[in-house]
Design a protein around this motif. Sequence first.
Motif, mmCIF file in Angstrom:
data_model
loop_
_atom_site.group_PDB
_atom_site.id
_atom_site.type_symbol
_atom_site.label_atom_id
_atom_site.label_comp_id
_atom_site.label_asym_id
_atom_site.label_seq_id
_atom_site.Cartn_x
_atom_site.Cartn_y
_atom_site.Cartn_z
ATOM 1 N N ILE A 197 42.161 39.918 25.936
ATOM 2 C CA ILE A 197 41.434 40.864 25.560
ATOM 3 C C ILE A 197 40.105 40.474 25.821
ATOM 4 N N LEU A 198 39.292 41.308 26.807
ATOM 5 C CA LEU A 198 37.843 40.950 27.290
ATOM 6 C C LEU A 198 36.841 41.186 26.145
ATOM 7 N N GLN A 199 35.934 40.127 26.231
ATOM 8 C CA GLN A 199 34.744 40.199 25.295
ATOM 9 C C GLN A 199 33.646 41.202 25.773
ATOM 10 N N PRO A 249 47.745 42.491 33.580
ATOM 11 C CA PRO A 249 47.110 43.562 32.789
ATOM 12 C C PRO A 249 46.190 42.749 31.818
ATOM 13 N N VAL A 250 44.967 43.389 31.526
ATOM 14 C CA VAL A 250 44.142 42.776 30.554
ATOM 15 C C VAL A 250 43.556 44.153 29.957
ATOM 16 N N THR A 251 42.835 43.635 28.588
ATOM 17 C CA THR A 251 42.328 44.719 27.812
ATOM 18 C C THR A 251 40.990 44.857 27.654
ATOM 19 N N HIS A 252 40.294 45.719 27.727
ATOM 20 C CA HIS A 252 38.788 45.865 27.399
ATOM 21 C C HIS A 252 38.558 46.838 26.268
ATOM 22 N N PRO A 253 38.130 46.355 25.008
ATOM 23 C CA PRO A 253 38.419 46.971 23.801
ATOM 24 C C PRO A 253 37.616 48.235 23.998
ATOM 25 N N GLU A 254 36.701 48.505 24.872
ATOM 26 C CA GLU A 254 36.010 49.977 24.843
ATOM 27 C C GLU A 254 36.533 50.717 25.951
ATOM 28 N N ARG A 255 37.468 50.225 26.805
ATOM 29 C CA ARG A 255 38.052 51.017 27.806
ATOM 30 C C ARG A 255 39.334 51.050 27.996
ATOM 31 N N GLY A 256 40.286 50.216 27.396
ATOM 32 C CA GLY A 256 41.512 50.359 27.447
ATOM 33 C C GLY A 256 42.174 49.190 28.271
ATOM 34 N N THR A 257 43.350 49.230 28.734
ATOM 35 C CA THR A 257 44.065 48.184 29.361
ATOM 36 C C THR A 257 44.012 48.746 30.772
ATOM 37 N N MET A 258 43.682 47.460 31.423
ATOM 38 C CA MET A 258 43.287 47.522 32.895
ATOM 39 C C MET A 258 44.047 46.430 33.682
ATOM 40 N N THR A 259 43.810 46.036 35.146
ATOM 41 C CA THR A 259 44.335 45.018 35.632
ATOM 42 C C THR A 259 43.237 44.195 36.138
ATOM 43 N N ALA A 312 29.759 36.624 33.336
ATOM 44 C CA ALA A 312 30.641 37.438 32.529
ATOM 45 C C ALA A 312 32.044 37.861 33.392
ATOM 46 N N PHE A 313 31.799 38.458 34.504
ATOM 47 C CA PHE A 313 33.082 38.786 35.496
ATOM 48 C C PHE A 313 33.798 37.452 35.560
ATOM 49 N N GLY A 314 33.034 36.542 36.146
ATOM 50 C CA GLY A 314 33.918 35.019 36.170
ATOM 51 C C GLY A 314 34.750 34.817 35.151
ATOM 52 N N PHE A 315 34.304 34.864 34.089
ATOM 53 C CA PHE A 315 35.134 34.477 32.757
ATOM 54 C C PHE A 315 35.973 35.427 32.660
ATOM 55 N N ARG A 316 35.636 36.753 32.777
ATOM 56 C CA ARG A 316 36.796 37.744 32.716
ATOM 57 C C ARG A 316 37.941 37.508 33.662
ATOM 58 N N LEU A 317 37.658 37.451 34.872
ATOM 59 C CA LEU A 317 38.669 37.187 35.871
ATOM 60 C C LEU A 317 39.627 35.822 35.453
ATOM 61 N N ARG A 318 38.938 34.739 35.201
ATOM 62 C CA ARG A 318 39.699 33.641 34.860
ATOM 63 C C ARG A 318 40.407 33.773 33.524
ATOM 64 N N GLN A 319 39.981 34.336 32.662
ATOM 65 C CA GLN A 319 40.636 34.358 31.364
ATOM 66 C C GLN A 319 41.939 35.561 31.689
ATOM 67 N N THR A 320 41.729 36.371 32.419
ATOM 68 C CA THR A 320 42.868 37.425 32.888
ATOM 69 C C THR A 320 44.005 36.769 33.548
ATOM 70 N N LEU A 321 43.759 35.572 34.462
ATOM 71 C CA LEU A 321 44.780 34.913 35.069
ATOM 72 C C LEU A 321 45.386 33.853 34.306
ATOM 73 N N ALA A 322 44.597 33.240 33.204
ATOM 74 C CA ALA A 322 45.058 32.238 32.427
ATOM 75 C C ALA A 322 45.852 32.608 31.250
ATOM 76 N N GLU A 323 45.601 33.870 30.654
ATOM 77 C CA GLU A 323 46.084 34.102 29.472
ATOM 78 C C GLU A 323 47.157 35.562 29.718
ATOM 79 N N ASP A 324 48.071 35.579 28.954
ATOM 80 C CA ASP A 324 48.937 36.706 28.907
ATOM 81 C C ASP A 324 48.254 37.865 27.962
ATOM 82 N N HIS A 325 47.853 39.002 28.081
ATOM 83 C CA HIS A 325 47.524 39.876 27.114
ATOM 84 C C HIS A 325 46.321 39.574 26.757
#
Length: 164
Positions: free
Chosen positions: A82-84, A129-139, A67-80
Motif C-alpha cells: 500500500i503506497l504512502q 499490483p500495488v494499492t494507492h489508498p486514494e486511487r485504488g489498485t494499480m500496477t 517518492a516514485f523511486g520508493f514506490r517502485l521499489r516497495q512495489t517490487l519488494a512486497e506483495d500487496h
Amino acid sequence: MPTAADTLNPYAKFLGSQDPLTVLKETHNRLHNLVHAIGPSRLTQSPAPGKWSPRDILCHLADCEIAFGFRLRQTLAEDHHILQPFDQEKWAATYSSIPATDAIMTFVTLRRWNLLLIESALTTHASKPVTHPERGTMTFSTIVETMAGHDLNHIAQLEKVAGE
C-alpha cells in the motif's frame, strides 16, 4: 467523464499515447533547455499568486523522484504493498532555500537511478499490483506511466513560463 485509467493515473491525459519510458528518458534534457530559456532571473518568480515558481517545480520534481523511486521499489519488494501518499504543499515548505541548480542535479541523478530499476524490472513486473489508498489498485506499470504524465504536466507549466 474520467476513465478508470484516469482515476489510477491522474496524469494520464498528459501522457496520452506517448511511450512512458521515452518521456522519462527525455525529461532531464527538456528541463535543462527550459531552465536555460527561463533564465536565472525568472527561476524564482511565481507566475501568479499561489503558484509555484520554476525553481519550486524543479524542487518538487526532485522530491517526487524520491517518492516514485520508493514506490517502485516497495512495489517490487512486497506483495500487496500500500503506497504512502504525501502532502506536496508541506514538502514544498523548504523550496525557497534550495537553489534551482541543486534541484535539477538531484532530479537528474535520481531519475537515472530510477530508470535503471524501471528498465530492468518493467518487462517482468509490469503487472505487479500495488494499492494507492486514494486511487485504488494499480500496477508497477501504472506508476511508471504516472511518473511520465507527471513530468509532462510540469514541463507544460515550465514551457508556459518560458514562453514556448
